[in-house]
Design a protein around this motif. Structure first.
Motif, PDB file in Angstrom:
ATOM      1  N   PRO A  85       0.818  -1.218   0.000  1.00 42.24           N
ATOM      2  CA  PRO A  85       0.000   0.000   0.000  1.00 42.24           C
ATOM      3  C   PRO A  85       0.851   1.266   0.000  1.00 42.24           C
ATOM      4  CG  PRO A  85      -0.773  -1.578   1.650  1.00 42.24           C
ATOM      5  CD  PRO A  85       0.536  -2.090   1.145  1.00 42.24           C
ATOM      6  N   LYS A  86       0.495   2.199  -0.887  1.00 41.41           N
ATOM      7  CA  LYS A  86       1.152   3.504  -0.989  1.00 41.41           C
ATOM      8  C   LYS A  86       2.650   3.380  -1.311  1.00 41.41           C
ATOM      9  CE  LYS A  86      -2.777   5.176   0.343  1.00 41.41           C
ATOM     10  NZ  LYS A  86      -3.711   5.781  -0.633  1.00 41.41           N
ATOM     11  N   LYS A  87       3.053   2.267  -1.906  1.00 44.28           N
ATOM     12  CA  LYS A  87       4.456   2.045  -2.238  1.00 44.28           C
ATOM     13  C   LYS A  87       4.682   2.258  -3.733  1.00 44.28           C
ATOM     14  CE  LYS A  87       5.768   0.803   1.906  1.00 44.28           C
ATOM     15  NZ  LYS A  87       6.709   1.623   2.705  1.00 44.28           N
ATOM     16  N   LYS A  88       5.964   2.440  -4.086  1.00 46.78           N
ATOM     17  CA  LYS A  88       6.334   2.561  -5.484  1.00 46.78           C
ATOM     18  C   LYS A  88       7.574   1.723  -5.761  1.00 46.78           C
ATOM     19  CE  LYS A  88       8.998   6.862  -4.920  1.00 46.78           C
ATOM     20  NZ  LYS A  88       9.104   8.270  -5.354  1.00 46.78           N
ATOM     21  N   ARG A  89       7.778   1.390  -7.028  1.00 48.93           N
ATOM     22  CA  ARG A  89       8.922   0.558  -7.407  1.00 48.93           C
ATOM     23  C   ARG A  89       9.403   0.981  -8.781  1.00 48.93           C
ATOM     24  NH1 ARG A  89      10.762  -4.829  -6.310  1.00 48.93           N
ATOM     25  NH2 ARG A  89      12.767  -4.998  -7.386  1.00 48.93           N
ATOM     26  N   VAL A  90      10.709   1.101  -8.932  1.00 49.07           N
ATOM     27  CA  VAL A  90      11.302   1.418 -10.229  1.00 49.07           C
ATOM     28  C   VAL A  90      11.447   0.133 -11.036  1.00 49.07           C
ATOM     29  CG1 VAL A  90      13.351   2.291 -11.425  1.00 49.07           C
ATOM     30  CG2 VAL A  90      12.505   3.447  -9.372  1.00 49.07           C
ATOM     31  N   ILE A  91      11.001   0.187 -12.279  1.00 49.92           N
ATOM     32  CA  ILE A  91      11.093  -0.941 -13.202  1.00 49.92           C
ATOM     33  C   ILE A  91      12.162  -0.635 -14.242  1.00 49.92           C
ATOM     34  CG2 ILE A  91       9.845  -2.422 -14.807  1.00 49.92           C
ATOM     35  CD1 ILE A  91       8.790  -2.521 -11.939  1.00 49.92           C
ATOM     36  N   LYS A  92      13.116  -1.538 -14.382  1.00 52.72           N
ATOM     37  CA  LYS A  92      14.185  -1.362 -15.363  1.00 52.72           C
ATOM     38  C   LYS A  92      13.878  -2.188 -16.614  1.00 52.72           C
ATOM     39  CE  LYS A  92      17.773  -0.518 -11.879  1.00 52.72           C
ATOM     40  NZ  LYS A  92      19.096  -0.941 -11.358  1.00 52.72           N
ATOM     41  N   VAL A  93      13.931  -1.520 -17.767  1.00 54.98           N
ATOM     42  CA  VAL A  93      13.689  -2.188 -19.040  1.00 54.98           C
ATOM     43  C   VAL A  93      14.941  -2.017 -19.889  1.00 54.98           C
ATOM     44  CG1 VAL A  93      12.204  -2.358 -21.063  1.00 54.98           C
ATOM     45  CG2 VAL A  93      11.234  -1.666 -18.859  1.00 54.98           C
ATOM     46  N   ARG A  94      15.686  -3.096 -20.067  1.00 55.12           N
ATOM     47  CA  ARG A  94      16.989  -3.024 -20.727  1.00 55.12           C
ATOM     48  C   ARG A  94      16.941  -3.601 -22.143  1.00 55.12           C
ATOM     49  NH1 ARG A  94      22.569  -6.046 -18.736  1.00 55.12           N
ATOM     50  NH2 ARG A  94      23.938  -5.144 -20.327  1.00 55.12           N
ATOM     51  N   TRP A  95      17.465  -2.815 -23.085  1.00 56.51           N
ATOM     52  CA  TRP A  95      17.574  -3.238 -24.491  1.00 56.51           C
ATOM     53  C   TRP A  95      18.698  -4.260 -24.609  1.00 56.51           C
ATOM     54  CZ3 TRP A  95      15.405  -3.372 -29.102  1.00 56.51           C
ATOM     55  CH2 TRP A  95      16.176  -3.411 -30.260  1.00 56.51           C
ATOM     56  N   LEU A  96      18.420  -5.389 -25.276  1.00 58.14           N
ATOM     57  CA  LEU A  96      19.377  -6.490 -25.326  1.00 58.14           C
ATOM     58  C   LEU A  96      20.038  -6.691 -26.684  1.00 58.14           C
ATOM     59  CD1 LEU A  96      17.375  -9.215 -23.338  1.00 58.14           C
ATOM     60  CD2 LEU A  96      19.176  -7.692 -22.462  1.00 58.14           C
ATOM     61  N   LYS A  97      19.679  -5.890 -27.665  1.00 60.02           N
ATOM     62  CA  LYS A  97      20.091  -6.170 -29.037  1.00 60.02           C
ATOM     63  C   LYS A  97      21.276  -5.329 -29.520  1.00 60.02           C
ATOM     64  CE  LYS A  97      17.084  -9.375 -29.565  1.00 60.02           C
ATOM     65  NZ  LYS A  97      17.498 -10.783 -29.710  1.00 60.02           N
ATOM     66  N   GLY A  98      22.093  -4.845 -28.614  1.00 64.35           N
ATOM     67  CA  GLY A  98      23.328  -4.178 -29.022  1.00 64.35           C
ATOM     68  C   GLY A  98      23.115  -2.796 -29.583  1.00 64.35           C
ATOM     69  N   ASN A  99      23.870  -2.469 -30.631  1.00 66.54           N
ATOM     70  CA  ASN A  99      23.818  -1.144 -31.232  1.00 66.54           C
ATOM     71  C   ASN A  99      22.435  -0.834 -31.785  1.00 66.54           C
ATOM     72  OD1 ASN A  99      26.545  -0.707 -30.696  1.00 66.54           O
ATOM     73  ND2 ASN A  99      27.188  -1.580 -32.659  1.00 66.54           N
ATOM     74  N   ILE A 100      22.083   0.429 -31.733  1.00 68.02           N
ATOM     75  CA  ILE A 100      20.782   0.872 -32.218  1.00 68.02           C
ATOM     76  C   ILE A 100      20.866   1.157 -33.712  1.00 68.02           C
ATOM     77  CG2 ILE A 100      19.055   2.704 -32.031  1.00 68.02           C
ATOM     78  CD1 ILE A 100      19.821   2.957 -29.097  1.00 68.02           C
ATOM     79  N   ASP A 101      19.895   0.640 -34.468  1.00 70.02           N
ATOM     80  CA  ASP A 101      19.882   0.814 -35.919  1.00 70.02           C
ATOM     81  C   ASP A 101      19.616   2.264 -36.304  1.00 70.02           C
ATOM     82  OD1 ASP A 101      20.332  -1.880 -36.217  1.00 70.02           O
ATOM     83  OD2 ASP A 101      18.212  -2.384 -36.427  1.00 70.02           O
ATOM     84  N   LYS A 102      19.678   2.528 -37.594  1.00 68.02           N
ATOM     85  CA  LYS A 102      19.486   3.884 -38.100  1.00 68.02           C
ATOM     86  C   LYS A 102      18.032   4.341 -38.027  1.00 68.02           C
ATOM     87  CE  LYS A 102      23.456   3.760 -41.252  1.00 68.02           C
ATOM     88  NZ  LYS A 102      23.899   3.894 -42.662  1.00 68.02           N
ATOM     89  N   VAL A 103      17.116   3.375 -37.964  1.00 73.54           N
ATOM     90  CA  VAL A 103      15.690   3.702 -37.889  1.00 73.54           C
ATOM     91  C   VAL A 103      15.154   3.319 -36.509  1.00 73.54           C
ATOM     92  CG1 VAL A 103      13.397   3.293 -38.864  1.00 73.54           C
ATOM     93  CG2 VAL A 103      15.386   3.379 -40.372  1.00 73.54           C
ATOM     94  N   GLU A 104      14.428   4.227 -35.903  1.00 72.82           N
ATOM     95  CA  GLU A 104      13.854   4.001 -34.578  1.00 72.82           C
ATOM     96  C   GLU A 104      12.938   2.779 -34.568  1.00 72.82           C
ATOM     97  OE1 GLU A 104      12.017   7.257 -31.754  1.00 72.82           O
ATOM     98  OE2 GLU A 104      10.501   6.590 -33.217  1.00 72.82           O
ATOM     99  N   LYS A 105      13.007   2.024 -33.486  1.00 75.85           N
ATOM    100  CA  LYS A 105      12.116   0.883 -33.276  1.00 75.85           C
ATOM    101  C   LYS A 105      11.103   1.238 -32.196  1.00 75.85           C
ATOM    102  CE  LYS A 105      15.598  -2.596 -34.509  1.00 75.85           C
ATOM    103  NZ  LYS A 105      14.928  -3.032 -35.753  1.00 75.85           N
ATOM    104  N   SER A 106       9.868   0.781 -32.376  1.00 75.34           N
ATOM    105  CA  SER A 106       8.783   1.134 -31.464  1.00 75.34           C
ATOM    106  C   SER A 106       8.270  -0.096 -30.729  1.00 75.34           C
ATOM    107  CB  SER A 106       7.628   1.788 -32.229  1.00 75.34           C
ATOM    108  OG  SER A 106       8.073   2.956 -32.894  1.00 75.34           O
ATOM    109  N   PHE A 107       7.988   0.092 -29.442  1.00 79.27           N
ATOM    110  CA  PHE A 107       7.535  -1.009 -28.597  1.00 79.27           C
ATOM    111  C   PHE A 107       6.456  -0.515 -27.645  1.00 79.27           C
ATOM    112  CE2 PHE A 107      11.902  -1.804 -29.799  1.00 79.27           C
ATOM    113  CZ  PHE A 107      11.887  -3.136 -30.207  1.00 79.27           C
ATOM    114  N   ARG A 108       5.808  -1.464 -26.973  1.00 76.22           N
ATOM    115  CA  ARG A 108       4.842  -1.190 -25.931  1.00 76.22           C
ATOM    116  C   ARG A 108       5.272  -1.890 -24.638  1.00 76.22           C
ATOM    117  NH1 ARG A 108       1.721   3.165 -26.886  1.00 76.22           N
ATOM    118  NH2 ARG A 108       0.273   2.932 -28.616  1.00 76.22           N
ATOM    119  N   LEU A 109       5.232  -1.151 -23.539  1.00 75.85           N
ATOM    120  CA  LEU A 109       5.377  -1.746 -22.216  1.00 75.85           C
ATOM    121  C   LEU A 109       3.979  -1.850 -21.628  1.00 75.85           C
ATOM    122  CD1 LEU A 109       6.974  -2.722 -19.730  1.00 75.85           C
ATOM    123  CD2 LEU A 109       7.092  -0.325 -18.999  1.00 75.85           C
ATOM    124  N   ILE A 110       3.567  -3.071 -21.334  1.00 72.41           N
ATOM    125  CA  ILE A 110       2.216  -3.310 -20.811  1.00 72.41           C
ATOM    126  C   ILE A 110       2.317  -3.694 -19.341  1.00 72.41           C
ATOM    127  CG2 ILE A 110       0.124  -4.695 -21.028  1.00 72.41           C
ATOM    128  CD1 ILE A 110       0.876  -5.111 -23.986  1.00 72.41           C
TER     129      ILE A 110
END
Length: 234
Positions: A85-110
Motif C-alpha cells: 500500500p502507498k508504495k512505489k517501485r522502479v522498473i528497469k527495461v533493458r535493451w538487449l540487441k546491441g547497437n541501435i539501428d538507423k531507424v527508430e524501433k517502437s515497442f509497448r510496455l504493458i
C-alpha cells in the motif's frame, strides 16, 4: 518528445485508482550507455496489489490500429511484483540487441494488475475486483533522429462528404501530431481546416504511412482539383 505522456488506460471496473505507471512514453537514445529505460509503478490503494509487466513490438497499420507481437528484445526487472500500500517501485527495461539501428524501433510496455487477492481477507464486504491495464510507449532511437512528414495522396470519398489523405513519415523517428495545421488549396485560394478531430494527437511511427479524413471546408468544390498542405509544429 521523450517525456510526452500519452495514456492508454483500460478500466474494467473501478471505484478508486489502484496503481499508476510513469512515464507513459520513454525513448532509449543511442547516447544511453546502459540502453535502459526506467519506469515507476505507484500503488495508490490501501491494499497490496500484484502487477505483471511485459514488452511487445509495436507495428502500426495505416488506419492507426496496432499489431503487437511478442518480443525478446528486452529484459524487464522485475516483470512481476507485489506492491505494498502507498508504495512505489522502479522498473528497469533493458535493451538487449546491441547497437541501435538507423531507424527508430517502437515497442509497448504493458503493465497489468493481476486479478489476485493478495490480501487474503475473509468476509470481505464486496467481491468487486479492480483491474487496470496501462500501455506505455517505448522507443529505441538512433542518434540525430528526425521525422519527415509529407502528404503523398488525397482523394474525395464517393459521397463527397469527406477528404481522405495519406500522411507519410519518411524520417527515422516517430512524430506525434501535437500542433497540426491543415489547409486545402484550390484555384489559388487557401482554405483552413479547423476541425482536426481524429488527427490532432495521433502518432506517425518512423517509416510508416497513416490515412486521415476531414470534412471539406466551406467554399471548396471537391469535384475539382485541389491540394492538401499539412504542417506539424513540434
Amino acid at each position: 518528445m521523450k517525456k510526452l505522456t500519452i495514456l492508454f488506460l483500460f478500466l474494467i471496473l473501478s471505484n478508486a485508482s489502484a496503481f499508476k505507471l510513469m512515464p507513459m512514453s520513454y525513448t532509449i537514445e543511442a547516447s544511453n550507455k546502459t540502453k535502459t529505460a526506467l519506469f515507476t509503478v505507484f500503488n495508490d490503494s490501501d491494499d497490496p496489489i500484484a502487477i505483471q509487466l511485459e514488452m511487445r513490438q509495436r507495428n502500426m497499420n495505416s488506419d492507426g490500429s496496432e499489431v503487437q507481437p511478442e518480443t525478446d528484445d528486452f529484459l524487464i526487472f522485475p516483470d512481476q511484483l507485489v506492491l505494498g500500500p502507498k508504495k512505489k517501485r522502479v522498473i528497469k527495461v533493458r535493451w538487449l540487441k546491441g547497437n541501435i539501428d538507423k531507424v527508430e524501433k517502437s515497442f509497448r510496455l504493458i503493465a497489468e494488475q493481476l486479478p489476485i487477492d493478495v490480501t487474503k481477507k475473509k468476509n470481505s464486504k464486496t467481491d468487486i475486483k479492480i483491474l487496470l491495464r496501462y500501455v506505455a510507449a517505448l522507443y529505441v532511437a538512433p542518434k540525430d533522429g528526425k521525422s519527415n512528414l509529407s502528404v503523398i495522396s488525397a482523394k474525395t470519398k464517393k459521397d463527397l462528404s469527406r477528404i481522405v489523405f495519406y500522411l507519410e513519415n519518411s524520417g527515422n523517428v516517430h512524430q506525434v501530431l501535437l500542433k497540426p495545421s491543415l489547409k486545402v488549396i484550390q484555384e489559388g485560394q487557401t482554405f483552413q481546416v479547423d476541425n482536426l478531430e481524429g488527427i490532432r494527437g495521433e502518432n506517425i511511427l518512423a517509416q510508416t504511412k497513416r490515412y486521415f479524413s476531414f470534412v471539406p471546408p466551406k467554399g471548396i468544390n471537391v469535384q475539382k482539383p485541389y491540394k492538401i498542405e499539412f504542417v506539424n509544429d513540434d
